[in-house]
Each structure stands twice: as structure tokens, then as C-alpha cells.
Design a protein around this motif. Sequence first.
Motif, short mmCIF file in Angstrom:
data_model
loop_
_atom_site.label_atom_id
_atom_site.label_comp_id
_atom_site.label_asym_id
_atom_site.label_seq_id
_atom_site.Cartn_x
_atom_site.Cartn_y
_atom_site.Cartn_z
N ASP B 106 -69.24 22.89 40.28
CA ASP B 106 -68.24 22.17 40.73
C ASP B 106 -66.34 23.22 40.36
O ASP B 106 -65.10 22.39 40.82
CB ASP B 106 -68.04 21.40 39.04
N TYR B 131 -66.67 10.65 47.69
CA TYR B 131 -66.68 11.00 46.03
C TYR B 131 -66.20 12.00 45.86
O TYR B 131 -65.43 12.48 45.01
CB TYR B 131 -67.89 11.26 46.31
N GLY B 132 -65.69 13.89 46.70
CA GLY B 132 -65.28 15.11 46.20
C GLY B 132 -63.86 15.11 46.47
O GLY B 132 -62.79 15.10 45.23
N ARG B 135 -63.20 12.83 42.95
CA ARG B 135 -62.99 14.20 41.88
C ARG B 135 -61.72 15.17 41.79
O ARG B 135 -61.49 15.39 40.78
CB ARG B 135 -64.36 14.97 41.64
N LYS B 183 -63.57 17.97 51.23
CA LYS B 183 -62.26 18.94 50.18
C LYS B 183 -61.83 20.40 50.75
O LYS B 183 -61.42 21.00 50.68
CB LYS B 183 -63.46 18.79 49.06
N ASN C 217 -72.20 18.05 41.26
CA ASN C 217 -71.52 18.70 41.36
C ASN C 217 -70.49 19.32 42.02
O ASN C 217 -70.33 20.16 41.39
CB ASN C 217 -72.86 19.55 40.40
N ASP C 218 -71.03 19.89 43.17
CA ASP C 218 -71.17 20.78 44.18
C ASP C 218 -69.85 20.14 44.62
O ASP C 218 -68.96 21.08 44.86
CB ASP C 218 -72.04 20.31 45.19
N LEU C 219 -69.54 18.89 44.79
CA LEU C 219 -68.39 18.01 44.94
C LEU C 219 -67.32 17.52 43.66
O LEU C 219 -66.39 17.12 44.31
CB LEU C 219 -68.80 16.75 46.03
N GLY C 220 -67.58 18.80 42.52
CA GLY C 220 -66.74 19.32 42.30
C GLY C 220 -66.92 17.36 41.26
O GLY C 220 -65.43 18.41 40.25
N ALA C 221 -67.59 17.06 40.66
CA ALA C 221 -67.89 16.67 39.56
C ALA C 221 -69.26 16.66 38.28
O ALA C 221 -69.73 17.68 38.37
CB ALA C 221 -69.05 15.39 39.53
N SER C 222 -68.14 17.51 37.35
CA SER C 222 -69.06 17.69 35.77
C SER C 222 -69.59 17.33 35.78
O SER C 222 -70.14 16.05 35.87
CB SER C 222 -67.70 17.41 34.53
#
Lengths: 367, 392, 313
Positions: B106, B131-132, B135, B183, C217-222
Motif C-alpha cells: 500500500d 477506491y484507490g 484511500r 492513482k 492493499n495494492d490500491l493503498g488500503a492498509s
Amino acid sequence: MNTPNRTATATASAMALALGATGAAQADVVNVFNWSDYITEEVLELFTEETGIRVVYDVYDSNDTLEARLLAGATGFDVVVPTADFMQRQIAVGVYQPLNRDLLPNMEHMDPGLMGQAASFDPGNEHGVIYMWGTTGIGYNIDAIAERFGDDFEVDTWSLVFDPEMIAQVADCGVAFLDSATDMLPAAMNYLGLDPQSTDPADFEAAAELLESVRPHVRYFHNSQYISDLANGEICVAIGWSGDVFQAADRAEEADRGVNVWYAIPDEGAMQWFDMMAIPVDAPNPENAHAFINFIMRPDITAMITNYVWYANANASSWEMVDEDIITDPAIFPPQEVLDNLFTAVTYDGRTDRLITRLWTRVRTGQ
Amino acid sequence: MNPQAPDPLLPVAARPAGAPLAAEACPWTDPAARPFIAIRHVTKRFGDFTAVNDVSLNIYRGELFCLLGGSGCGKSTLLRMLAGFEKPTEGQILLDGQDMAHVPPDRRPTNMMFQSYALFPHMTVEKNVAYGLLREGKSKAEAYARVAEMLKLVKLEPFARRKPHQLSGGQRQRVALARALIKQPKLLLLDEPLGALDKKLREETQFELIRIQETLGVTFIVVTHDQDEAMTLATRIGVMDDGVIRQVGEPHQIYEEPASRYVADFIGTVNLFEGQVAMAAPDMMRVDTPALGAVNTRPVPGLTRGQTVWLAIRPERIGLSRERPAGDANTVQGVVDDVAYRGHMSSYRVRLAGGQMLRVTQSNLDRDADPISWDEPVFASFSPAATRVLTE
Amino acid sequence: MSAADNSPQPARAPRRGLARLLPTGRTLVIAIPMLWLLVFFLVPFFVLGRISLAEAIIARPPYSPLFERDAEGTLAIIASLENYRFLLQDALYRNAYVSSIRIAAISTLFALLIGYPIAYYIARSPEPRRTILLLMVVLPFWTSFLLRVYAWQGFLRREGLINNTLISLGIIDQPLVMMQTDFAVYIGIVYTYLPFMILPLYANLTKLDGALLEAANDLGASPMVTFFTVTLPLSLPGIVAGSMLVFIPAIGEYVIPALLGGPDTLMIGRVLWDEFFQARDWPVASAVAIVMLVLVVAPIMWLQSVQNRRELQ
Ligand SMILES: Nc1ncnc2c1ncn2[C@@H]1O[C@H](COP(=O)(O)OP(=O)(O)O)[C@@H](O)[C@H]1O
Ligand SMILES: [Mg+2]
């Protein structure tokens, strides 16, 4: 081992109700429905040996369970053992058949005085004979009481549990009450100097208020939990049934962990109850039922049961065969001056049943 | 997160698919160029099984790099190490000069497009794509404005409010792409991005992928087992086999100048013949083969006489004729064993004197009235320049 | 292969003659659960409903008959909603329902909070361990439920395991009162029904695609954010199923409060018992049961309709 237990848990009774034992109408069978741990196996074996009649034995733990089944009908039981006040109402509904005295020659051994008391519920003793009888009194941990009230203190008064100041002193070591309105409300009315047999709503109300005043000090209300809790020191005072408390005393002694339990009938008086052998009107084997009841009434057999379960019997001829320490124990076979102070339950009508059930819920839950 | 990324909608000069790049667009030819991604001696073991074995690779900014190899050769594992889902057992990965060893997925400036797309089934297309951004702590208004632009880029605007299960395979693929791109990652990792599409759609989408990559200027690493796809998409291809990179090069290099029998055989069709070096001079070379006899080849420096080598000859570089051709081309005689008509061309199997088969393809552009057919004796000829001498 | 097999057949040959009267395989398959429902749910329900409209009398059975012939011999139906009115009059019943629902809801919440991580862990475990863990979840079913609840008394008692341990460690010097409290009831219910929470959650979580978690996770979520934005919403059906399986039986629970609860643990199961056995009022007891059933069934039906509507969209 000596393990009399007139009660168990309400749960087991619910199961018994659901599963049930359905008696069979066979020439050589008698279907008996009695309180749990209220007999010695030996008696049943002897009966079969002597008569050739097989005993199908099933148990319950509360009058309520028995009554629910009797009222639902077709129980298949030949002999049941209700407590006299419950029996009275059930007789009115027509649940029982009259006993045939010609088949019960051992009736002559029964004590006329006690049978006379039972006759107030069953006029002329037409439907039942006394199986065992007992009292509702106080069970206590001898050392815990001595520690709090001194070595000379004798448990001889209901104040121990009904006086808020006294009960407060034992609350920390645990107090249990019976979860039975028909035992508790009359006991409280008796303590207040009211007629324990009154059905006046005002008297019930007064009893309920008394019980509510001590309720904060009561750890729980239950009909059998106190047996093991007294025995292992989990609680130190319980309002309970005589034989059950003696069972706790016996268990405590066997465990030998320094717990000493005893039972007292307070001087103010206590409830005396009778468990009656009776035959349902639709019993499949009435002759066998009579043979069974007659067999139980044999003095040696009754003595054998009392020696095992530590409950008093009403069979005068058996008393010389009862163990010395049981027959001389004033808490089991009380002397006349104590007997004079005992009172019996009364049978309530539907309206009173509802009233005391509601009051009892209020006492128990504060609702 | 990625401030120096170009505006996604700013067009970049497009490169025709598969065409060789102009020299200035080929940083891998410049020894001074700094690689964007440096993979150094990376090994990955699962238990005692080695999935990736001592791989070293440099990839440069703006590339569309294809990892090509058969199933199970370790492509996905290598990709997943770049994304951060797997940790290398040995070796180092540098991204823009920064060691990635302790950077969790992440926090990496990479995004991944999954083989299965991995779209969130409980979210609409719009929410999947947003989504990204959400975040990152972007405001909803800003995020959804960007989502709208991105959906336009992948031509999915009408489907913004649909759930993934209400989309076709191709549409899902584009949602996955949009979600991974929104992103503006420095590096986009695509694991078999077109694998789930049917052939026709796959071909269309290949060009679409190139268009988008060029529009955004993002570095792509694409994993595929499909050589045509790799040829079409890639600026460079890394051929993987059994955890090892066998060869890295531009598509035409991989095809024309395979470094090994494995690569030659894996990419396209090839005729391979074993032989010994008979003569090795700086300007010419000859190889003796049992199947073809003596063959004049392109000279390869560093070979010595008597060394065992293999000749690789592409079928389309061989000519067929009824009469022996004039000139200095290598010529062998044989009989046509089989002919297959393939529309724009025909492919032949020619049985040589020793019993070996030679594959030849002939363009049908100047198909004459009397084409060569079954059982005809023929001459097959190929120039020395058509041969490639392989030592492994 | 016979010739008949090759000849085209109508998809469903019309059934002729007597065969039409016999049930088809499909109706049989539907009929068995229907019959089960009918015999073990609907019939008792109607019996209860009918008793709840009667009046308590001292007789055998102890309630008034539904039909009565008057002097002229005309048949009259005697039914009254008096018992239901009675339930409204006394706050006891309302309080008991509310308290039962509260206890059931709190227990369900704790079962969820405890059961979810367990289910999650099992679902993420590799194969041999997963089977062992699942077995451990269902293992308690091999002993009687009663015994297991009794066993808790051994832990929670004044002289029980927990108090003795805490005292010997010097953490407390007076035993904690845990038995005969609501706390003990919560423990009993959560313990008993935990497998019913874990199993549907497990079934749901094993279906969860690991790639979705990686994608988040890859998209920035912990991992934490991934859990709340992906895992949790996707496991909602499992949460609902597990919660229903815990909540519904917990509302009517009688045994656990009887064995572990204190005097003021008020639950509708106990009220029902008292009405039936102590007040000997079968009609009121039946009314209590019917109301309880309605209270339990109504939210399920509502939930079902919401789910159906969502699927239609
Ligand atoms: N998590 C893992 N545990 C054990 N083996 C794995 C794991 N992931 C991949 N492998 C093995 O590593 C090899 C390479 O896998 P992968 O990189 O997925 O291949 P592909 O080139 O088809 O994408 C395969 O043999 C696979 O079984
Ligand atoms: Mg793969």
C-alpha cells in the motif's frame, strides 16, 4: 452412597416432559413416576423378585412437571407421588382413582395422626397414602454461622433469613432461597405472625414485601442448586427441604474439606409437607399399582427407604427398624412440641395461583 | 503520491504497435541511462522449490515490458515481488533508485491489474475505480471527477453505476485497468491482462492498451504466455523459463536473433539442425550438418572449428522451387510431404534426403497458376543471412 | 445405445392416466420439507394459537373447549383475545420481552466479535490445520449442552477456577461474584451458540477471494482499511446468517439463565415457564409463546424481503 435428592433442576424436568416414558399395559409391569433420588434401587429389585412384576421407573423433580403431565392426560403411569396440596387440586380435576383398600392390607401400619393430617387434602385418605414427609426449614454452614454470630448462637429463628440486618451479616458467604412461591410465601406469612394458610391477597402482599426487603442479600433462588453449594461451601445459608439439606450435610462430610452443614426447623414453625402415592385414573395396570403401594407400606421396606433418603415416613410399624441416628434426630422426626408448631400448605384456586405467581416473579426479579 | 506523473489526458506521440523504436526512445541501448526499475539477482523460493532464480533485469521509464513464458515459469511471482505481495528470498529491487525491500504494497508507487481482475463485487464500477483515490484521502468530489475522466478514457461512462457482475468480460477488464491506473502509478503491473478475453476482443484490446499506455506515459510490465501478444505490445520482451530470464530484447531481436534454441523454438516456428563448425572466418562461416550438408552461415565471432552448434532457420526465410535456383544460396533437395493452405500463405513440410522434415512457408501474394504440390521433388534454398547459429 | 435414445423426445412427456395422480420427483422433494414444517411447526403453532384463545379452568386439559353446545344444541365458538390483552396490561411481559431481546442482542454482538476473528483465522488457515480447527469448533457438540453449561459453574463460582487463580496470583483478594449474574448468562449464551456464529461466517469467509484483499492493499488500503472496506461488507451475508442463528434461540433461552443467571435475570423463557407450571395458566402461556414467535419471525421476514429486493435490483 447416601444420595437422597427430592429435587433436581427444572431443566431435567423439561426434558422429562418432552421425552417422557410411556408406560405399557402389560400384566407384569408397573410404571412408577417418582421424585428423583427418592428411593433405593434395592426396594425395586426386591419388589420384582417377590411379585414377578417388573418396575418401569421414571423420575421428575417438581410438582409442576408432574401436574402438567397429569393434566395433559394419558401419562401411562400406574403410580405417581404428588405433594398433598398439589394432589388436592388434581383430585378435584378427577386425575386419580380411589384406592381399593382390600388390596392394601399394609395400610394398618400407617400412623393415624399423620394420615389424618394428610386427610385434610384428601378426605378419608381415599386417593393416596403417605410415601415420605418432610419440612421446609433452614440449612446452614455451622462454622460460617459461628464465625459471624459466635459459638453459642443457635439457628432457631427465621430472623436469620427474614430480618434484613441478620441476613446482611451472612450475605457475603452466600444465601439461597427456594424458587417456590408455595413454600416461601407461607413461611414469610408465618414469620410475620399471619396465618400461613391465609389466601388473603393483603397477606400475600405483606409476605412479598418482607421477601423483597431481604432479596438484595439473596444470591439466588433455586430448588436444588443449594444442595451442592452448601456441601462445598459456596453458600452458607439456604431455605430448603429437610432431606435435601441432610444430603448436603452427608456430601460435605464425605468430601471432608472442613465444611459442616446442618438443618434447623425454626421455633416460629415451618411448613410440613406430605408426598403421597396415588394411582392415576387411566393407569394401565391398577392392580400392579396397588401391589406396589402395598409393598412400599411393608414396615421393613419403608424403613429401608428412610434409612437411605433421610426423609421421615408415616409408617408407625417401621420406626423401630429405622436407624438410631435418624429416628432420634429432631430435625427429621421432630418431637411433639415441634410437630405442634408445623403447618401444612393449602391448595389455591386459579386466581390465587396467578396472584402468587405474579408476586413471586416480583420478589425474584424485582419486576 | 506521484506528483511528477504526466496529465493522464495529455497525448504522447503514438508508436505503431510492434514497430522498432527510434534510437532516442531506446534507453536500454544507452549504457549511461538510469534504469527505472532495477531487479538485481532476485531469487524467490517457496520451501525448497525455486520459482524465480537469480533474475537481474533493468526496465526503463515509459517502457511496455513483456514478461513472456509458459505457465508456471515464475512470471506472476516476479510481478508479485514488484507489487510487494511476495518478498524476494534473495536479491534487491530498486524502483526509481529506492530499495523496495521494506515498503508494503500500500506504500508502493505501483499498481497491479490482476489476472482475475479482482474487482470488488459489492461496489459499482464507479466505486471500484474511486477506491484507490479515496484511500489517498482525496475528497469525494475530486475523486469522482477523476473517475469520470478515467471511465471516459476506457470508454465505460455508461456503466458507472453497474456492479461488476452486470458487465461483460471485456468491460470488466477495462474497469480493472481504470482502477489500477487512476492513482497514476509510476509503474503498472499487468498479470495476463487479456488472458480472459476471446481472441478477437483480445486483439482489439491490445491496441487499446498501447493507446492508453502512450496516453498516460506510465511504465507497464505485462505478464503473458501469448507470444503474439508480447510481440504486439512490447517495447522489449523478457523470455522466462523455469524461473530464469533466457533473453531480453526488442520483439524483432527476440524473433530474428534468438539467443538460444529455447527462445528460437518458443517464439514462432523454427527449423533447428545440429551440426559442427567446419570453417570460422571473420567474414564467413560454414557449418556441416547431417541433415542439410554444408551450410554457409552468417559469421559468429568466437566460434572455433569442430564446435557443436545448432542452426535456426525461420520457415519464411526459405524459398521453394522446382528448379535449382541460381546464386550462392544454400540449397537442399527434398520431396513435399505436406501442404497446408493458410490464406495469405501456405506452409510446406519438405522431407529431406536423410528423412528430416523442413518447414517452409511461402507467401501467396504471387501465387501462380501451378503451385508446388504434394510429392513433388523440390529445391529449398536460404541465404546465409537467413541462418542463425546457436551455441546453447 | 438404443435407437430410442437417438430419436428426439419432447422435453417433458405428458403424463397419462393414473400416473398423473402420482407425485412427480420434484413435488416429492418439495413435499418432504413442507411436511416437516407442517408437522413440527405449523401444527404445534395452531395448537398453541387455539389454546391462547381459551380460558384457564381446572380440568383436564386445563383450558376451556373451543366449541360449546348451549341448551338448544347450537354450536358456539368460544374464543377471546383476553389473554393477549392481559399481556399488555402487565408491564412484566413487556419488560421480559425487551430484556430477552436485549440479552439476546448483546450476546449476539459478543458472539460476533469473538466468532468473527475465529472464523477468519480458520478460513485463512492452510488445509490440514483448517480441518482440525473446524473439528474443534464442533467438538463441544459431542457432550451434552447441559453438562457444558454446568461446567461453567465450576469456572465462575466463588471458589471456582477463575477466582482461585486470580486470588493465588494476587490480582484480587476478594472473590469476584460472577455466578448468578447477567455476566454469567452472557458467557453461557455466547459460549453455547458460538459455533452457530462461526460456521456460517467460516463458510462465507472461505469463499472470499484473496486477490480482492491484495487488490485493496495494492490500491493503498492498509490491512485494517481493507478489512473494513472489503472483507467486512462481503461477509455481511455470513454475519446476518450467524447472528440470526444465535439471536433467535437466545431470545427464548431458558436453561442458561436458569443455571447461570441471577434472580433478576428476566427472560421470556422463564416467564413462559412460570405461566405454564406455576400459574398453571396454559392459555396465557400460549399467548406468551405466540407473541414471542411473532417477535422473532417478523424481523426474519423483514430481512428476507430486504434481501429479495436487493437481489432484484
Ligand atoms: N505461494 C506459493 N507457494 C508455493 N508455490 C508457489 C506459490 N506461488 C507460486 N508458486 C509456484 O511457483 C511457480 C511459479 O508460479 P507463477 O509465478 O504463478 O507462474 P506463472 O508464470 O504461470 O505466472 C509455480 O510452480 C507455482 O506452483
Ligand atoms: Mg501467472
